[in-house]
Scaffold this motif. Structure first.
Motif, short mmCIF file in Angstrom:
data_model
loop_
_atom_site.label_atom_id
_atom_site.label_comp_id
_atom_site.label_asym_id
_atom_site.label_seq_id
_atom_site.Cartn_x
_atom_site.Cartn_y
_atom_site.Cartn_z
N LEU A 108 0.83 -1.19 0.00
CA LEU A 108 0.00 0.00 0.00
C LEU A 108 0.87 1.25 0.00
O LEU A 108 1.88 1.31 0.69
N SER A 109 0.46 2.24 -0.78
CA SER A 109 1.17 3.51 -0.77
C SER A 109 0.95 4.19 0.57
O SER A 109 0.02 3.89 1.30
N THR A 110 1.81 5.14 0.90
CA THR A 110 1.70 5.81 2.20
C THR A 110 0.35 6.51 2.34
O THR A 110 -0.31 6.40 3.36
N LYS A 111 -0.08 7.22 1.29
CA LYS A 111 -1.35 7.92 1.34
C LYS A 111 -2.51 6.95 1.48
O LYS A 111 -3.42 7.15 2.29
N SER A 112 -2.48 5.89 0.69
CA SER A 112 -3.55 4.89 0.74
C SER A 112 -3.59 4.22 2.10
O SER A 112 -4.66 3.97 2.66
N ALA A 113 -2.42 3.90 2.65
CA ALA A 113 -2.36 3.25 3.96
C ALA A 113 -2.95 4.16 5.03
O ALA A 113 -3.73 3.70 5.88
N ARG A 114 -2.62 5.45 4.99
CA ARG A 114 -3.14 6.37 6.00
C ARG A 114 -4.66 6.50 5.89
O ARG A 114 -5.36 6.55 6.91
N LEU A 115 -5.17 6.59 4.67
CA LEU A 115 -6.61 6.68 4.48
C LEU A 115 -7.31 5.42 5.00
O LEU A 115 -8.34 5.49 5.66
N SER A 116 -6.71 4.28 4.69
CA SER A 116 -7.31 3.00 5.09
C SER A 116 -7.28 2.84 6.61
O SER A 116 -8.25 2.37 7.21
N ILE A 117 -6.16 3.20 7.23
CA ILE A 117 -6.06 3.11 8.69
C ILE A 117 -7.04 4.09 9.35
O ILE A 117 -7.73 3.74 10.32
#
Length: 413
Positions: A4-13
């Motif tokens: 997961l990209s950093t942005k995607s990971a943050r949104l998902s978390i």
């Protein structure tokens, strides 16, 4: 999930935290509206009790089968379905349907929340720093349970009708559904497993059911869940009836228990990581803290010390559940992790009903004073479980190290 990209990971978390807060919000609301439901439908407590029965039964069933469903559908689609069920369950409350149909709403709510909680536990467990993230995840659930009663009582105070509470909750869940559809990151491995991968994944659920450590961990969480719920639900009655605390003082003390749970999940794991305290040692410290807090509350029930005891109990219990979930990837192979987490969550739900029920039986026939020795016995059982699990985890760690060393030596040769 590491791709997961950093942005995607943050949104998902962030989405996972928001989703857990909403589940907690619904739990907090559920207790407040019971009186309104009783008056509107003209039913007694025994009939209202059936709502909790179907809620927890459907919750337990959906959690139990989350692992195989995640393998078949993919975690993203499973969470979309769970959130949709959660949203659909609000319709019966909003329309104030007949009581028999309201039971169906509770079934849908149980299925949906079981999928949401288990699914996001699976999601976070596959990320780096999963122990801290799981603590934060479950902390947001407690935050939801704190704000749920405030939302519900505020709307009821305005005389807007109990169904309006669920109009507000449904609008928040609609945002959750949109976030799950559009923003939840999906790991490459889940986007379409090959036929070969699918054939190896099919027996994963059966493989989990034969794992002794999975069942021991599940029973450990069952006892933990019972301790947490007994302290929160029976603690007020214990303080008022046994030690003659006023209703306001008793309410503040139980709120201190909830505050301890929240702060413990936000603060203890990061502090332990900075001090380089191992999971095994930290768990012993936490269980020891729970024992100390119960002894304080039971044997020295004087004013502020009782409040300190309940707050310390919340702090001590707070990280136990997420830490145990975070251990699952160490107990089973990677492909078994989703099913193992589903089993742990499902079995732990039994502790929410069976153990508080036993506490109620003891209170009825022996007196509510039995709460503290009963909780102390349960925490000692936790200690016994953890002593065994810690040894087994240590053996697994040594075995895994030996396998890694052996594979490196073979590669060198």
């Amino acid at each position: 999930m590491k791709d997961l990209s950093t942005k995607s990971a943050r949104l998902s978390i962030g989405l996972s935290f928001y989703s857990f807060a909403l589940v907690g919000l619904s739990v907090g609301i559920g207790g407040v509206i019971l009186k309104s439901l009783s008056m509107y439908y003209h039913v007694g407590d025994a009939v209202l009790g059936t709502l909790f029965f179907v809620l927890y039964l459907s919750y337990s069933l959906s959690s139990f089968f989350c692992g195989p469903l995640a393998e078949r559908l993919g975690l993203r689609w499973l969470l979309i379905i769970g959130t949709a069920l959660f949203l659909f369950s609000m319709v019966g409350f909003i329309l104030q349907v007949p009581f028999a149909l309201l039971e169906i709403s509770y079934v849908c709510m149980g299925l949906g929340t079981g999928i949401i909680e288990t699914g996001f536990n699976i999601f976070i467990s596959a990320l780096p720093q999963r122990t801290s993230l799981l603590n934060y995840l479950h902390a947001f659930f407690v935050v939801g349970t704190i704000f749920g009663p405030l939302l519900a009582t505020g709307i009821l105070a305005l005389h807007w009708g109990w169904n309006i509470i669920y109009v507000v909750l449904a609008s928040l869940v609609l945002l959750q559904l949109g976030g799950t559809v559009f923003f939840l990151g999906v790991p490459a491995a889940e986007k379409g497993p090959s036929q070969e991968q699918a054939s190896t994944q099919r027996p994963a659920f059966r493989g989990v059911l034969t794992r002794r450590l999975v069942w021991l961990s599940a029973l450990f969480l069952l006892v933990y869940s019972g301790v947490e719920i007994c302290a929160g639900s029976w603690g007020y009655t214990y303080l008022v009836d046994t030690h003659a605390f006023g209703s306001l003082a008793a309410g503040w003390i139980i709120s201190g228990f909830g505050l301890g749970l929240t702060l413990g999940r936000f603060l203890i794991q990061p502090l332990a990581e900075r001090k380089r305290v191992s999971v095994t040692t930290l768990m012993y410290i936490l269980i020891g803290g729970a024992i100390l807090s119960l002894l304080i509350t039971w044997l020295i029930p004087f004013g502020i010390l009782t409040g300190i005891g309940f707050c310390l109990l919340g702090l001590s219990l707070a990280p136990v559940y997420p830490m145990t979930i975070a251990l699952v990837p160490k107990l089973v192979p990677e492909r078994l992790v989703p099913s193992a987490i589903g089993v742990l969550v499902s079995v732990s739900i039994s502790g929410l009903s069976v153990l508080p029920w036993l506490a109620g039986i003891l209170a009825q026939f022996q007196g509510i004073w039995t709460l503290m020795p009963y909780l102390l016995l349960l925490v000692l059982i936790l200690l016994a479980f953890w002593s065994y699990l810690a040894r087994e985890i240590g053996v697994l760690a040594v075995t895994q190290k030996e396998l890694i060393i052996a594979s490196k030596e073979d590669a060198y040769k």
